[in-house]
Scaffold this motif. Structure first.
Motif, PDB file in Angstrom:
ATOM      1  N   GLU A  88     -22.557  24.306 -47.887  1.00 14.32           N
ATOM      2  CA  GLU A  88     -23.419  23.727 -48.884  1.00 14.32           C
ATOM      3  C   GLU A  88     -24.819  24.666 -48.877  1.00 14.32           C
ATOM      4  OE1 GLU A  88     -24.382  20.191 -50.942  1.00 14.32           O
ATOM      5  OE2 GLU A  88     -22.723  20.733 -49.805  1.00 14.32           O
ATOM      6  N   GLY A  89     -25.042  25.166 -50.063  1.00 17.72           N
ATOM      7  CA  GLY A  89     -26.299  25.697 -50.481  1.00 17.72           C
ATOM      8  C   GLY A  89     -25.985  27.200 -50.272  1.00 17.72           C
ATOM      9  N   GLU A  90     -24.820  27.603 -49.889  1.00 20.81           N
ATOM     10  CA  GLU A  90     -24.539  28.993 -49.962  1.00 20.81           C
ATOM     11  C   GLU A  90     -23.398  29.482 -50.884  1.00 20.81           C
ATOM     12  OE1 GLU A  90     -25.648  30.965 -47.180  1.00 20.81           O
ATOM     13  OE2 GLU A  90     -26.779  29.469 -46.146  1.00 20.81           O
ATOM     14  N   GLN A  91     -23.467  30.947 -51.051  1.00 25.89           N
ATOM     15  CA  GLN A  91     -22.781  31.273 -52.022  1.00 25.89           C
ATOM     16  C   GLN A  91     -21.483  32.350 -51.279  1.00 25.89           C
ATOM     17  OE1 GLN A  91     -25.113  33.312 -55.036  1.00 25.89           O
ATOM     18  NE2 GLN A  91     -23.737  32.361 -56.482  1.00 25.89           N
ATOM     19  N   THR A  92     -20.551  32.415 -51.779  1.00 27.03           N
ATOM     20  CA  THR A  92     -19.581  33.328 -51.323  1.00 27.03           C
ATOM     21  C   THR A  92     -19.426  34.662 -52.338  1.00 27.03           C
ATOM     22  OG1 THR A  92     -17.658  32.693 -52.677  1.00 27.03           O
ATOM     23  CG2 THR A  92     -17.939  31.474 -50.711  1.00 27.03           C
ATOM     24  N   PHE A  93     -19.018  35.626 -51.768  1.00 27.50           N
ATOM     25  CA  PHE A  93     -18.891  37.004 -51.976  1.00 27.50           C
ATOM     26  C   PHE A  93     -18.316  37.077 -53.502  1.00 27.50           C
ATOM     27  CE2 PHE A  93     -16.825  41.124 -52.620  1.00 27.50           C
ATOM     28  CZ  PHE A  93     -17.879  42.166 -52.375  1.00 27.50           C
ATOM     29  N   SER A  94     -17.275  36.278 -53.464  1.00 28.81           N
ATOM     30  CA  SER A  94     -16.363  36.270 -54.857  1.00 28.81           C
ATOM     31  C   SER A  94     -17.017  35.618 -55.801  1.00 28.81           C
ATOM     32  CB  SER A  94     -14.917  35.622 -54.402  1.00 28.81           C
ATOM     33  OG  SER A  94     -15.099  34.595 -53.773  1.00 28.81           O
ATOM     34  N   THR A  95     -17.605  34.232 -55.474  1.00 24.06           N
ATOM     35  CA  THR A  95     -18.295  33.676 -56.589  1.00 24.06           C
ATOM     36  C   THR A  95     -19.583  34.340 -57.168  1.00 24.06           C
ATOM     37  OG1 THR A  95     -19.442  32.398 -54.887  1.00 24.06           O
ATOM     38  CG2 THR A  95     -17.461  31.286 -55.978  1.00 24.06           C
ATOM     39  N   PHE A  96     -20.232  34.957 -56.255  1.00 22.59           N
ATOM     40  CA  PHE A  96     -21.613  35.574 -56.621  1.00 22.59           C
ATOM     41  C   PHE A  96     -21.113  36.919 -57.615  1.00 22.59           C
ATOM     42  CE2 PHE A  96     -24.950  38.919 -55.987  1.00 22.59           C
ATOM     43  CZ  PHE A  96     -26.096  38.138 -56.237  1.00 22.59           C
ATOM     44  N   PHE A  97     -20.288  37.435 -57.305  1.00 23.59           N
ATOM     45  CA  PHE A  97     -19.853  38.734 -58.264  1.00 23.59           C
ATOM     46  C   PHE A  97     -18.782  38.245 -59.206  1.00 23.59           C
ATOM     47  CE2 PHE A  97     -21.545  40.956 -54.615  1.00 23.59           C
ATOM     48  CZ  PHE A  97     -22.217  41.934 -55.192  1.00 23.59           C
ATOM     49  N   GLY A  98     -18.327  37.022 -59.116  1.00 23.64           N
ATOM     50  CA  GLY A  98     -17.406  36.447 -60.454  1.00 23.64           C
ATOM     51  C   GLY A  98     -16.022  37.135 -60.166  1.00 23.64           C
ATOM     52  N   ILE A  99     -15.503  37.328 -58.844  1.00 26.31           N
ATOM     53  CA  ILE A  99     -14.185  37.827 -58.773  1.00 26.31           C
ATOM     54  C   ILE A  99     -13.209  36.950 -58.241  1.00 26.31           C
ATOM     55  CG2 ILE A  99     -14.666  40.415 -59.029  1.00 26.31           C
ATOM     56  CD1 ILE A  99     -14.930  40.612 -55.994  1.00 26.31           C
ATOM     57  N   ASP A 100     -12.006  37.154 -58.303  1.00 29.69           N
ATOM     58  CA  ASP A 100     -10.980  36.053 -57.477  1.00 29.69           C
ATOM     59  C   ASP A 100     -11.158  36.639 -56.221  1.00 29.69           C
ATOM     60  OD1 ASP A 100     -10.171  35.176 -59.746  1.00 29.69           O
ATOM     61  OD2 ASP A 100      -8.673  36.447 -60.105  1.00 29.69           O
ATOM     62  N   TYR A 101     -11.070  35.287 -55.048  1.00 32.89           N
ATOM     63  CA  TYR A 101     -11.199  35.551 -53.848  1.00 32.89           C
ATOM     64  C   TYR A 101      -9.950  36.279 -53.380  1.00 32.89           C
ATOM     65  CZ  TYR A 101     -10.844  34.608 -49.035  1.00 32.89           C
ATOM     66  OH  TYR A 101     -10.648  34.486 -47.640  1.00 32.89           O
ATOM     67  N   SER A 102     -10.265  37.055 -52.465  1.00 31.61           N
ATOM     68  CA  SER A 102      -9.019  37.748 -51.769  1.00 31.61           C
ATOM     69  C   SER A 102      -9.713  38.212 -50.226  1.00 31.61           C
ATOM     70  CB  SER A 102      -8.821  39.155 -52.428  1.00 31.61           C
ATOM     71  OG  SER A 102      -8.234  40.037 -51.418  1.00 31.61           O
TER      72      SER A 102
END
Lengths: 443, 277
Positions: A254-268
């Protein structure tokens, strides 16, 4: 030149045969119970059967191997002697320092490029991360063993302190990786001083025994103090490090961002591995910069002087207590950082990971690399991690291969892969005249 | 003539063996005091007591330090004797830092000054001006002594690889870098050739004449002791048997007896120490 060859004691073939004969004899004695006799299951009862054919083959192999090894050692020795003879009087062609520097820059470039080249190969990135953990541990232990000359066989204890302090701080108190980093290092350094204080007067073998014991004490406490460390079950779900608050997971809290969403790339899942790789690379490079700088400061020179002659240090007014404790503390702190990274990378730690074998491998890295040599540690760590990895194809002969490689390195380079010592400072004028000066002095 | 160091009734026992027995001795400031005696007389033990490596069984060692007042050497540990009392020694069997270069040896000797300037290594890591200045001064001091002892061309060689006579010089240079008020030299001429020991004489006279450093000298090479010492003290079996100017000591019957033995009791006396010159 010929005088040199004559001056050397020529080993006769008879001597070589006798030497190899002794080795074959020892192999025979050892081999009778180990290989010659074996138990077979004969329908509910055990029977002893003999394998003398195999035993004979092993003894012959030991004989031949010893002959070959001796021959190799002797020819190498003779060749080195000849080379030394040829070198005297001549100025040095390419200085070893330059070669090492070039190798260092190439290695740095390769280690930065590696995850980009193998961005989809989990195995390569994982193994490279392991190499870097050992490089960092080697650099840490290099302070204690290589520079200060204090033989420490329990270095893994500080690795464990670093790992457990992060594991406990994060799972019990919710600390993040970056807040816990200085605390783990500090705790490990404190343990370094705690170990160092009672053994100030010990040297050599005695010091090695006590440090060995200390390493075991820490491991045994971790196994038995269940309320504190969860005993042999270890600590699991240790949080992974974040990049400025960005998590490397599929979905963020909650309230945090992941690396992939922040940079708009697919999760890997590779992102996290590559991040961990670069994290340990940065930690290792900082360690290297820190230790190399300390070596050129009074404290580093004091460590080396302590290794060379403790009595002379005292006669120069140096407080050897403080010098020893600072070496223990700084070595332990670096080990603690590496341990903390290890815990964060694995996500799970147990006392299993901190056995004496680990200490032995780290020490082997420092000794094989050449005591006190920073680049030697990199080479040795790479070799010692990669040899067992390549050996995986040889399944049960893996450790045999590992042992053989270590023996060969010690035969080839008895004082370590890179044993050249670079002075910490020089008198401004060039070294070209030094050779004449030495000759003049010898007269 | 002021007294720099007064040794008062010093006794050092190892179990049943009395290595030094009620020895009293005065070392004047800015002079060279020679200590001679047969092998096993207790000369090196005296140095070990002076420099804090041994704790004397009884007796006092008072140092009138020019700036720090009276210091009791027997109560100081070995590194504080060198650091606080500035009593610095060399060793009979040279103790250099063999793998370090000559220059590094001389810089290590200035550890305390540099370590203080490096502010727990923080100023050192960032090469702040306060540290850089101290390092420059240390280099300058090392260079001065290297030049004075004709070692500057060997500065970047590993000390352990150099010939014996040169290692002796390096050890003296290193001791000088600690900035001693009293320099204790344990057989500095041992293993030197005649030319080298003549140079040593010249150096010792320079150190005490020009630099005002008091020197306490253990030596078997009589061409050195007799030529440079202002005052000589002869020790045998841990006791002082004679004291005075070189001429006086040379003709003292007790000294001759200690070194050469007497005709009628040549059994137990170890005369092998022998007067070398």
């Amino acid at each position: 030149m010929s005088a040199v060859v004559f001056a050397r004691h020529q080993i006769t073939p008879a001597e070589r045969l006798r030497d190899a004969g002794w080795v074959a004899f020892v192999a025979l004695i050892l081999g009778i119970p180990l290989i010659g006799l074996t138990t077979v299951d004969a329908g509910g009862s055990l029977e002893v059967s003999t394998r003398f054919g195999l035993l004979a083959a092993c003894v012959v192999a030991a004989f031949g191997g010893r002959l070959g090894l001796r021959w190799m050692i002797d020819t190498m020795g003779a060749r080195k002697l000849e080379r030394q003879r040829a070198d005297t009087g001549k100025s040095v062609g390419i200085s070893p320092v330059k070669v090492v520097n070039v190798i260092g820059w190439i290695a740095l470039g390769a280690s930065i490029a590696l995850p980009i080249m193998y961005s989809d190969n989990r195995y390569v990135v994982d193994t490279a991360t392991t190499v870097l953990i050992y490089v960092m541990l080697g650099w840490g232990l290099n302070v204690v063993v290589g520079l200060a000359g204090l033989l420490d066989l329990g270095y893994v204890a500080f690795y464990a302190v670093g790992a457990y302090s992060y594991a406990l701080l994060s799972t019990q108190y919710g600390w993040g990786f970056w807040e816990a980093l200085p605390v783990s290092g500090g705790l490990a350094a404190t343990f370094g001083i705690l170990l160092g204080y009672p053994i100030l007067r010990l040297r050599g073998d005695y010091l090695a025994i006590v440090t060995l014991g200390f390493g075991e004490i820490i491991r045994i406490i971790l196994v038995n103090w269940t309320e504190f460390s969860n005993g042999p079950n270890g600590i699991s779900s240790i949080p992974r490090p974040t990049l400025f608050g960005l998590e490397f997971s599929r979905s963020a809290a909650e309230g945090e961002q992941t690396f992939s969403t922040f940079f708009g790339i697919d999760y890997s899942p590779m992102h996290r591995l590559i991040f961990l790789y670069y994290l340990i690379l940065v930690l290792a490079l900082l360690t290297h910069a820190f230790v190399s700088r300390l070596r050129k400061l009074p404290i580093g020179r004091a460590w080396e002087a302590l290794r060379e002659d403790e009595i002379a240090c005292q006669a120069m007014g140096m407080n050897t207590t403080n010098i020893k404790l600072s070496a223990f503390a700084i070595g332990a702190m670096l080990g603690g950082f590496a341990g903390m990274f290890f815990a964060a990378r694995q996500g799970f730690i147990s006392p299993e990971s901190f056995t004496f074998t680990e200490s032995a491998i780290i020490l082997a890295i420092v000794v094989l690399g050449g005591m006190g040599s920073q680049m030697g540690v990199v080479l040795a760590a790479t070799l010692l991690v990669l040899i067992p990895e390549f050996g995986r194809n040889f399944s049960e002969y893996r450790m045999l291969l590992f042992g053989a490689a270590m023996v060969l390195i010690m035969v080839w380079k008895p004082s370590g892969l890179l044993s050249h010592r670079e002075p910490t400072l020089r008198l401004s004028r060039g070294g070209a005249r030094n050779q004449d000066a030495l000759e003049e002095a010898a007269q | 003539m002021s007294t720099l160091l007064s040794v008062c009734e010093l006794t050092m026992r190892f179990g049943g063996l009395t290595a030094i027995d009620q020895l009293s001795l005065e070392v004047p400031a800015g002079k060279i005091t020679g200590i001679i005696g047969p092998n096993g007389a207790g000369k090196t033990t005296l140095f070990n007591c002076l420099t804090g490596f041994y704790k004397p069984t009884t007796g006092t060692l008072r140092l009138n330090h020019p700036t720090r007042g009276e210091l009791r050497l027997e109560s100081l540990s070995s590194h504080r004797v060198a650091r606080d009392a500035q009593v610095v020694r060399t060793f009979q069997n040279i103790r250099l830092f063999p793998k370090m270069t000559v220059l590094e040896n001389l810089i290590v000797a200035q550890h305390n000054v540099l370590q203080r300037a490096s502010k727990f290594s923080i100023a050192g890591i960032f090469a702040l001006p306060v540290y850089r200045k101290a390092e420059g001064e240390a280099m300058a001091r090392a260079e001065t002594w290297l030049r004075r002892l004709k070692l500057e061309r060997l500065a970047d060689h590993a000390a352990g690889d150099l010939p014996y006579g040169i290692q002796r010089r390096i050890e003296i240079a290193r001791a000088l870098c600690v900035n001693p008020v009293l320099l204790c030299l344990d057989e500095p001429a041992a293993g030197l050739n005649p030319r080298e020991s003549a140079e040593l004489n010249e150096l010792l006279l320079y150190l005490c004449g020009e630099m005002g450093i008091a020197i306490l000298l253990i030596e078997h090479d009589m061409s050195v002791v007799m030529n440079v010492s202002d005052h000589i003290c002869v020790i045998n079996y841990g006791r002082k048997i004679a004291e005075g100017s070189p001429e006086k000591v040379q003709n003292d019957p007790q000294v001759i007896k200690a070194y050469l033995g007497e005709d009628d009791e040549d059994d137990a006396d170890d005369a092998s120490g022998g007067i070398a010159a």
